[in-house]
Design a protein around this motif. Structure first.
Motif, PDB file in Angstrom:
ATOM      1  N   LYS A 166      54.673  54.529  37.867  1.00  0.00           N
ATOM      2  CA  LYS A 166      53.498  55.178  38.582  1.00  0.00           C
ATOM      3  C   LYS A 166      53.894  56.460  38.790  1.00  0.00           C
ATOM      4  CE  LYS A 166      50.223  54.025  42.148  1.00  0.00           C
ATOM      5  NZ  LYS A 166      49.787  53.118  43.295  1.00  0.00           N
ATOM      6  N   ILE A 186      39.514  61.483  35.397  1.00  0.00           N
ATOM      7  CA  ILE A 186      38.649  60.756  36.519  1.00  0.00           C
ATOM      8  C   ILE A 186      37.894  62.100  36.859  1.00  0.00           C
ATOM      9  CG2 ILE A 186      40.473  61.060  38.104  1.00  0.00           C
ATOM     10  CD1 ILE A 186      39.337  58.308  39.108  1.00  0.00           C
ATOM     11  N   GLY A 198      34.343  59.303  40.129  1.00  0.00           N
ATOM     12  CA  GLY A 198      34.969  58.129  39.878  1.00  0.00           C
ATOM     13  C   GLY A 198      35.210  57.753  38.474  1.00  0.00           C
ATOM     14  N   THR A 258      36.248  56.899  34.866  1.00  0.00           N
ATOM     15  CA  THR A 258      37.532  57.264  34.044  1.00  0.00           C
ATOM     16  C   THR A 258      37.356  57.014  32.505  1.00  0.00           C
ATOM     17  OG1 THR A 258      37.876  54.919  34.246  1.00  0.00           O
ATOM     18  CG2 THR A 258      38.745  56.127  36.063  1.00  0.00           C
ATOM     19  N   THR A 309      46.066  53.201  34.066  1.00  0.00           N
ATOM     20  CA  THR A 309      44.901  53.315  35.104  1.00  0.00           C
ATOM     21  C   THR A 309      45.227  54.426  35.886  1.00  0.00           C
ATOM     22  OG1 THR A 309      44.821  50.820  35.257  1.00  0.00           O
ATOM     23  CG2 THR A 309      43.959  52.134  36.917  1.00  0.00           C
ATOM     24  N   SER A 338      43.662  56.891  39.112  1.00  0.00           N
ATOM     25  CA  SER A 338      42.997  56.405  40.399  1.00  0.00           C
ATOM     26  C   SER A 338      43.253  57.885  41.549  1.00  0.00           C
ATOM     27  CB  SER A 338      43.599  55.391  41.112  1.00  0.00           C
ATOM     28  OG  SER A 338      43.538  54.073  40.553  1.00  0.00           O
ATOM     29  N   ARG A 339      42.247  57.833  41.978  1.00  0.00           N
ATOM     30  CA  ARG A 339      42.269  59.040  43.125  1.00  0.00           C
ATOM     31  C   ARG A 339      42.359  58.306  44.526  1.00  0.00           C
ATOM     32  NH1 ARG A 339      37.955  63.719  41.645  1.00  0.00           N
ATOM     33  NH2 ARG A 339      38.935  64.691  43.472  1.00  0.00           N
ATOM     34  N   VAL A 340      43.197  58.992  45.268  1.00  0.00           N
ATOM     35  CA  VAL A 340      43.518  58.292  46.507  1.00  0.00           C
ATOM     36  C   VAL A 340      43.609  59.385  47.613  1.00  0.00           C
ATOM     37  CG1 VAL A 340      44.766  56.225  45.792  1.00  0.00           C
ATOM     38  CG2 VAL A 340      45.947  58.221  46.351  1.00  0.00           C
ATOM     39  N   LYS A 392      41.059  62.119  48.069  1.00  0.00           N
ATOM     40  CA  LYS A 392      40.994  62.648  46.687  1.00  0.00           C
ATOM     41  C   LYS A 392      41.501  64.112  46.419  1.00  0.00           C
ATOM     42  CE  LYS A 392      36.086  60.948  46.421  1.00  0.00           C
ATOM     43  NZ  LYS A 392      34.476  61.016  45.982  1.00  0.00           N
ATOM     44  N   VAL A 394      46.209  61.652  42.946  1.00  0.00           N
ATOM     45  CA  VAL A 394      45.858  61.131  41.614  1.00  0.00           C
ATOM     46  C   VAL A 394      47.087  60.544  41.128  1.00  0.00           C
ATOM     47  CG1 VAL A 394      45.996  63.054  40.127  1.00  0.00           C
ATOM     48  CG2 VAL A 394      44.445  61.107  39.639  1.00  0.00           C
ATOM     49  N   GLN A 449      48.983  54.794  36.775  1.00  0.00           N
ATOM     50  CA  GLN A 449      49.869  53.648  36.811  1.00  0.00           C
ATOM     51  C   GLN A 449      50.055  53.184  35.270  1.00  0.00           C
ATOM     52  OE1 GLN A 449      51.185  51.418  39.243  1.00  0.00           O
ATOM     53  NE2 GLN A 449      52.158  50.538  37.330  1.00  0.00           N
TER      54      GLN A 449
END
Length: 119
Positions: free
Chosen positions: A19, A51, A55, A57, A68, A70-72, A75, A78, A81
């Motif tokens: 990751k 992304i 959101g 992708t 995969t 993702s944004r966390v 934001k 990023v 995975q």
């Protein structure tokens, strides 16, 4: 200015997972979209995943179903995975950010993190 710092690269056996994370700092309000690129020795840099601000992708065909994005964290972070890794995934992976709402042409780049997949 915006700074992007990647982490999470390393050595993994084929079939394993990693990751990657990319943390943005500075004028992060400028960032709307993120992307992960990779560059293998002797090959051109390619966009692996992106992304958008909303959101949405998108993935290159070779990683669909395995990676995969993702944004966390409000934001400004990023992740990528990566599952079922293959030796051909070996490359330096770069995080990039775009001021546009849809990832098109990066305005900012990270320094890269090495991913090596052994067979």
């Amino acid at each position: 200015q915006v700074q992007l710092v990647e982490s999470g690269g390393g050595l993994v056996q084929a079939g394993g997972s990693l990751k990657l994370s990319c943390v943005a700092s500075g004028n992060t309000f400028r960032i709307n979209a993120f992307g992960w690129h990779r560059q293998a020795p002797g090959k051109q840099r390619e966009l692996v995943a992106s992304i958008s601000r909303g959101g949405m992708t998108d993935y290159v065909d070779s990683v669909k179903g395995r990676f995969t994005i993702s944004r966390v964290a409000a934001k400004t972070t990023v992740t990528l995975q990566m599952n079922s890794l293959k030796p051909e995934d070996t490359a330096v992976y770069y995080c990039a950010a775009d001021r546009s709402s849809i990832f098109r042409s990066p305005d900012y780049w990270g320094q890269g993190t090495q991913v090596t997949v052994s067979s």
